[in-house]
Write a protein that holds these residues in place. Sequence first.
Motif, PDB file in Angstrom:
ATOM      1  N   SER A   1     -21.321 -58.510  18.913  1.00 44.16           N
ATOM      2  CA  SER A   1     -22.240 -57.635  19.627  1.00 44.16           C
ATOM      3  C   SER A   1     -21.825 -56.205  19.362  1.00 44.16           C
ATOM      4  CB  SER A   1     -22.212 -57.912  21.136  1.00 44.16           C
ATOM      5  OG  SER A   1     -22.602 -59.226  21.434  1.00 44.16           O
ATOM      6  N   VAL A   2     -22.802 -55.348  19.233  1.00 41.83           N
ATOM      7  CA  VAL A   2     -22.511 -53.934  19.039  1.00 41.83           C
ATOM      8  C   VAL A   2     -23.557 -53.135  19.809  1.00 41.83           C
ATOM      9  CG1 VAL A   2     -23.891 -53.740  16.930  1.00 41.83           C
ATOM     10  CG2 VAL A   2     -22.024 -52.129  17.334  1.00 41.83           C
ATOM     11  N   ALA A   3     -23.117 -52.040  20.390  1.00 44.15           N
ATOM     12  CA  ALA A   3     -24.010 -51.150  21.122  1.00 44.15           C
ATOM     13  C   ALA A   3     -23.812 -49.731  20.608  1.00 44.15           C
ATOM     14  CB  ALA A   3     -23.734 -51.218  22.624  1.00 44.15           C
ATOM     15  N   TYR A   4     -24.916 -49.085  20.268  1.00 47.83           N
ATOM     16  CA  TYR A   4     -24.908 -47.660  19.933  1.00 47.83           C
ATOM     17  C   TYR A   4     -25.515 -46.915  21.110  1.00 47.83           C
ATOM     18  CZ  TYR A   4     -26.147 -43.173  17.920  1.00 47.83           C
ATOM     19  OH  TYR A   4     -26.270 -41.821  17.711  1.00 47.83           O
ATOM     20  N   LEU A   5     -24.833 -45.883  21.594  1.00 43.89           N
ATOM     21  CA  LEU A   5     -25.278 -45.144  22.771  1.00 43.89           C
ATOM     22  C   LEU A   5     -25.246 -43.650  22.476  1.00 43.89           C
ATOM     23  CD1 LEU A   5     -26.090 -45.060  25.774  1.00 43.89           C
ATOM     24  CD2 LEU A   5     -23.659 -45.141  26.351  1.00 43.89           C
ATOM     25  N   ASP A   6     -26.395 -43.030  22.590  1.00 47.67           N
ATOM     26  CA  ASP A   6     -26.519 -41.575  22.430  1.00 47.67           C
ATOM     27  C   ASP A   6     -26.776 -40.987  23.816  1.00 47.67           C
ATOM     28  OD1 ASP A   6     -26.925 -39.001  21.401  1.00 47.67           O
ATOM     29  OD2 ASP A   6     -29.080 -39.351  21.219  1.00 47.67           O
TER      30      ASP A   6
ATOM     31  N   SER B   1     -19.419 -42.903  28.135  1.00 47.00           N
ATOM     32  CA  SER B   1     -20.576 -43.157  27.266  1.00 47.00           C
ATOM     33  C   SER B   1     -20.145 -43.094  25.805  1.00 47.00           C
ATOM     34  CB  SER B   1     -21.693 -42.134  27.545  1.00 47.00           C
ATOM     35  OG  SER B   1     -22.196 -42.249  28.855  1.00 47.00           O
ATOM     36  N   PRO B   2     -19.397 -44.097  25.318  1.00 48.76           N
ATOM     37  CA  PRO B   2     -18.992 -44.087  23.909  1.00 48.76           C
ATOM     38  C   PRO B   2     -20.195 -44.301  23.003  1.00 48.76           C
ATOM     39  CG  PRO B   2     -18.490 -46.203  24.904  1.00 48.76           C
ATOM     40  CD  PRO B   2     -18.970 -45.315  26.024  1.00 48.76           C
ATOM     41  N   LYS B   3     -20.174 -43.652  21.848  1.00 46.23           N
ATOM     42  CA  LYS B   3     -21.280 -43.847  20.906  1.00 46.23           C
ATOM     43  C   LYS B   3     -21.332 -45.293  20.414  1.00 46.23           C
ATOM     44  CE  LYS B   3     -22.505 -39.363  19.031  1.00 46.23           C
ATOM     45  NZ  LYS B   3     -23.884 -39.489  19.551  1.00 46.23           N
ATOM     46  N   TRP B   4     -20.164 -45.911  20.206  1.00 46.73           N
ATOM     47  CA  TRP B   4     -20.123 -47.268  19.687  1.00 46.73           C
ATOM     48  C   TRP B   4     -19.201 -48.130  20.548  1.00 46.73           C
ATOM     49  CZ3 TRP B   4     -23.500 -48.557  15.996  1.00 46.73           C
ATOM     50  CH2 TRP B   4     -24.003 -47.543  15.165  1.00 46.73           C
TER      51      TRP B   4
ATOM     52  N   PHE C   1     -13.902 -53.336  20.676  1.00 51.28           N
ATOM     53  CA  PHE C   1     -13.669 -51.993  20.158  1.00 51.28           C
ATOM     54  C   PHE C   1     -14.597 -51.004  20.856  1.00 51.28           C
ATOM     55  CE2 PHE C   1     -16.890 -53.959  17.478  1.00 51.28           C
ATOM     56  CZ  PHE C   1     -17.884 -52.996  17.396  1.00 51.28           C
ATOM     57  N   THR C   2     -14.150 -49.768  20.921  1.00 49.12           N
ATOM     58  CA  THR C   2     -14.960 -48.685  21.468  1.00 49.12           C
ATOM     59  C   THR C   2     -14.590 -47.394  20.776  1.00 49.12           C
ATOM     60  OG1 THR C   2     -15.604 -47.505  23.502  1.00 49.12           O
ATOM     61  CG2 THR C   2     -13.340 -48.245  23.370  1.00 49.12           C
ATOM     62  N   SER C   3     -15.558 -46.537  20.578  1.00 48.97           N
ATOM     63  CA  SER C   3     -15.294 -45.231  19.993  1.00 48.97           C
ATOM     64  C   SER C   3     -14.812 -44.281  21.078  1.00 48.97           C
ATOM     65  CB  SER C   3     -16.550 -44.694  19.309  1.00 48.97           C
ATOM     66  OG  SER C   3     -17.599 -44.527  20.243  1.00 48.97           O
ATOM     67  N   SER C   4     -14.492 -43.060  20.704  1.00 50.54           N
ATOM     68  CA  SER C   4     -13.976 -42.087  21.655  1.00 50.54           C
ATOM     69  C   SER C   4     -15.029 -41.762  22.710  1.00 50.54           C
ATOM     70  CB  SER C   4     -13.542 -40.810  20.938  1.00 50.54           C
ATOM     71  OG  SER C   4     -14.661 -40.184  20.322  1.00 50.54           O
TER      72      SER C   4
ATOM     73  N   SER D   1      -9.976 -34.665  28.484  1.00 47.96           N
ATOM     74  CA  SER D   1     -10.312 -35.933  29.134  1.00 47.96           C
ATOM     75  C   SER D   1     -11.076 -36.853  28.193  1.00 47.96           C
ATOM     76  CB  SER D   1     -11.131 -35.690  30.407  1.00 47.96           C
ATOM     77  OG  SER D   1     -12.385 -35.114  30.095  1.00 47.96           O
ATOM     78  N   ARG D   2     -11.043 -36.548  26.908  1.00 49.05           N
ATOM     79  CA  ARG D   2     -11.693 -37.414  25.921  1.00 49.05           C
ATOM     80  C   ARG D   2     -10.670 -38.387  25.352  1.00 49.05           C
ATOM     81  NH1 ARG D   2     -16.708 -37.100  23.705  1.00 49.05           N
ATOM     82  NH2 ARG D   2     -17.049 -38.421  21.874  1.00 49.05           N
ATOM     83  N   ALA D   3     -10.886 -39.669  25.576  1.00 47.79           N
ATOM     84  CA  ALA D   3      -9.961 -40.704  25.096  1.00 47.79           C
ATOM     85  C   ALA D   3     -10.315 -41.072  23.668  1.00 47.79           C
ATOM     86  CB  ALA D   3     -10.037 -41.929  25.995  1.00 47.79           C
ATOM     87  N   PRO D   4      -9.319 -41.288  22.825  1.00 41.15           N
ATOM     88  CA  PRO D   4      -9.603 -41.690  21.445  1.00 41.15           C
ATOM     89  C   PRO D   4     -10.124 -43.116  21.375  1.00 41.15           C
ATOM     90  CG  PRO D   4      -7.236 -41.682  21.853  1.00 41.15           C
ATOM     91  CD  PRO D   4      -7.876 -41.109  23.071  1.00 41.15           C
ATOM     92  N   ALA D   5     -10.697 -43.459  20.228  1.00 39.05           N
ATOM     93  CA  ALA D   5     -11.190 -44.815  19.994  1.00 39.05           C
ATOM     94  C   ALA D   5     -10.028 -45.808  20.002  1.00 39.05           C
ATOM     95  CB  ALA D   5     -11.920 -44.874  18.661  1.00 39.05           C
ATOM     96  N   TYR D   6     -10.337 -47.051  20.353  1.00 38.58           N
ATOM     97  CA  TYR D   6      -9.308 -48.090  20.312  1.00 38.58           C
ATOM     98  C   TYR D   6      -9.957 -49.454  20.178  1.00 38.58           C
ATOM     99  CZ  TYR D   6     -10.370 -48.961  25.273  1.00 38.58           C
ATOM    100  OH  TYR D   6     -10.998 -49.267  26.458  1.00 38.58           O
TER     101      TYR D   6
END
Length: 784
Positions: free
Chosen positions: A625-630, A659-662, A689-692, A705-710
Amino acid sequence: MGLGHLRRCVSALAIIAASATAAHAQESAAQDGAAIDGEIIVTAQKRAESVQDVPISIVAISGEGLAQANVLTVLDLGQVAPNFQSVRSSNTGSTRLGIRGVGSLANTLIEPSVAVFMDGVYVPRSGSILGAFLDIESVEVLRGPQGTLFGRNASVGALSLRAAKPKDEFSGEVSAEFGSFDRYRIQGHVNVPLTDNVAMRLAGMAQWFDGPWFNRLDGKNYGGSDDVSLRGTIRADLGNFEWIVRGDYTRLKGDGVANFDFDPASVSPARLDFIRAAFNGGPDTNLRDRVMNQFIAQGLVDENWGIASEASLDLGGSTLRMINSYRVWTNDQLDGDIIYFPVSLASRRSLFDSKSHNHELQFISPEKEWFGGAFDMVAGLYYFEEDFGLGEQLNLGTSFCGILVPAGPGRTACSSFVANTGGTAATDQDVFQNVKSFAIYGQGNVHLSDKLTLTLGGRWTKDRKRGTYAQASSPFTQTLRATERLTFPGINEDRFTYRASLNYTPTDDVLLFANISTGYKSGGYNSGGGTPSLSVVDANGNLVSTRRLFDRETVTNYEIGAKTSWFDRLLTANATLFRMDIDGFQDRAFDGVSFIVRNAGALRQQGLELDLRLAPSRDFSISGSVAYLDSEFTDFANASNLPGLPGTQVLNGKPNTFSPKWSGNVAVDWGTDIGSSGMRLNVNSNLFFTSSQFVGTVNDANLQSRAPAYALLGGRISLDGPDGRWTVALFARNLLDKAYRPLSVYQPLGGALGLSNTVFPGSTANRVMAGEPRAFGVSATLRF
């Protein structure tokens, strides 16, 4: 979302639909009929339906699937349900649930954005569902507004949990588990037929856990718990009448501690040296270890119980159903030291007390039988009432006066207060709110042809709120909490929400849909303490003005989607393209000491959700599953400014928090029979997985307060005995021991401690919650 992204998403939907239609005409490539379709029956539309037949963006997970993915609580659920987020803060009662990047922390009077339902019963406070998933049959994450069919308006989505029902046979299961950090767990259930048409099911769980965090200051482990959960269900099937009565109880008891390390990059080297010199060596600054270094005063007792009745009467094909429930949740947590330093400065006692009852009458027509199969419907009446109390006491530590009160008579008096009272209840807050909500709703399907259906639904909701606010404060804590007392002005409002959907099924294995739906959250009251007071009262006690009120939040959601099955259901592919426009977004601002809820102008959340599953045989499947969020604020002119800067800022064009982009997950399941022994070996793995993303508790677009992707990798190896009578399993969570940041908060009293100098980024003292470290476990299960 840019025009290029939009074109690619629409093209992807078209390709999926066209390919599925073509694939339907092909013969299955499965051998010996071993294909498995992996479908789950859901009740998202009040009927038992295949998830593939529901024109909603939905993630459905069976109880077995939860076990395979090592999902123990709602905090793990986002790892298998993209675009669903869950995170707790330092206080367990302030758990945040979000869908498509929108959610609300639960330690306020804000209505939740994501409505939670347990066996069809609305659970008003998300902090009350932190207990383990006990005997859960299925979980449904419904993405997008669900206001027309669910008992309480779900403005951006709903989480529906379904426990297993009693069956007409004697059976049971018991399992024991041992894991890292001295985690011991035992759980099980027994199903007993009492008569030919009455059965009972009892389930229970107990867990003991030392916790993963080591505190260098006192040499103890924290984050542990001692939990108990029980559920009893009786089901009577009397022909055309079915009655199910449920009762449940959960108690969480432990320290409630979460590890908030100090981010050394958030201050200058000189200020970091000052912290270490002035505060007993300073807090732990290694964000990748399991160590903390702070003074701790702790204690948690969380109890949650309820009873529910569900009575269904068959009226010649139609169903009349009555659901009644009563729920109680209390949470008492001593949370400290809330400054997170290795000196005793201040602790906080938080109190939550929710008592609620739901009553819902549903009418469900037979499917495709009225008017020659041209129409069916669901309608209902709903009433909900909750008494909700919030309490907060700030207690002064032994070092508070010497560090935060200027030298002189004030410090002397402060020290005397601490010596005589132990510093207890230097501030005392008591907030009460009563909510009454009435709704009438209906949703009908007009079957225009065998392949084309028009769905129309509407809901009228009326909400009434009243409450009181009282804040007492000592002379030494006026800079933290100003004294204030008032009766909230009454809130009396109503709203009509609707859903319209056009659904087209060119073949039995393809569903195309286009939806427009709306959601709503009523206005409410600010429950946070303020300094100065948020309200002005004249000499006669009359309210002159107040900042304690905030307005309603509304959502308009647009979706187009495809649900498809290929090659005789060996492959399923579902996709949804969505856009949510949120007006009056209820956002929490931060003034350096306390949180204040206010309405942002407008927020837009849009993107794509794609769910795939390939199961060529019963021995192998792979799903992803993948979600793209703008995410973008289209109108937010009064947002919180960066720490230490006066006034507000304009956040137009910036994303919402969480609200991660991916985001997404990939799961692989493989199994094989072991010769003729009847035993079976199963191997499961899950990668999330999640983007920043911004993970702060404030919308201010501060890069700190922006967390990196992991990415997190989990796995499970299990051996099943003949006929599945027993199972032994070895599992791992966060197998690669990835350090990640689920939440960040600004250093409490950072300004008063001289830690913020308004240079951005780099000098706005920040605390980072450490993610769960790597953990292993082994379990054994016996079924009878």
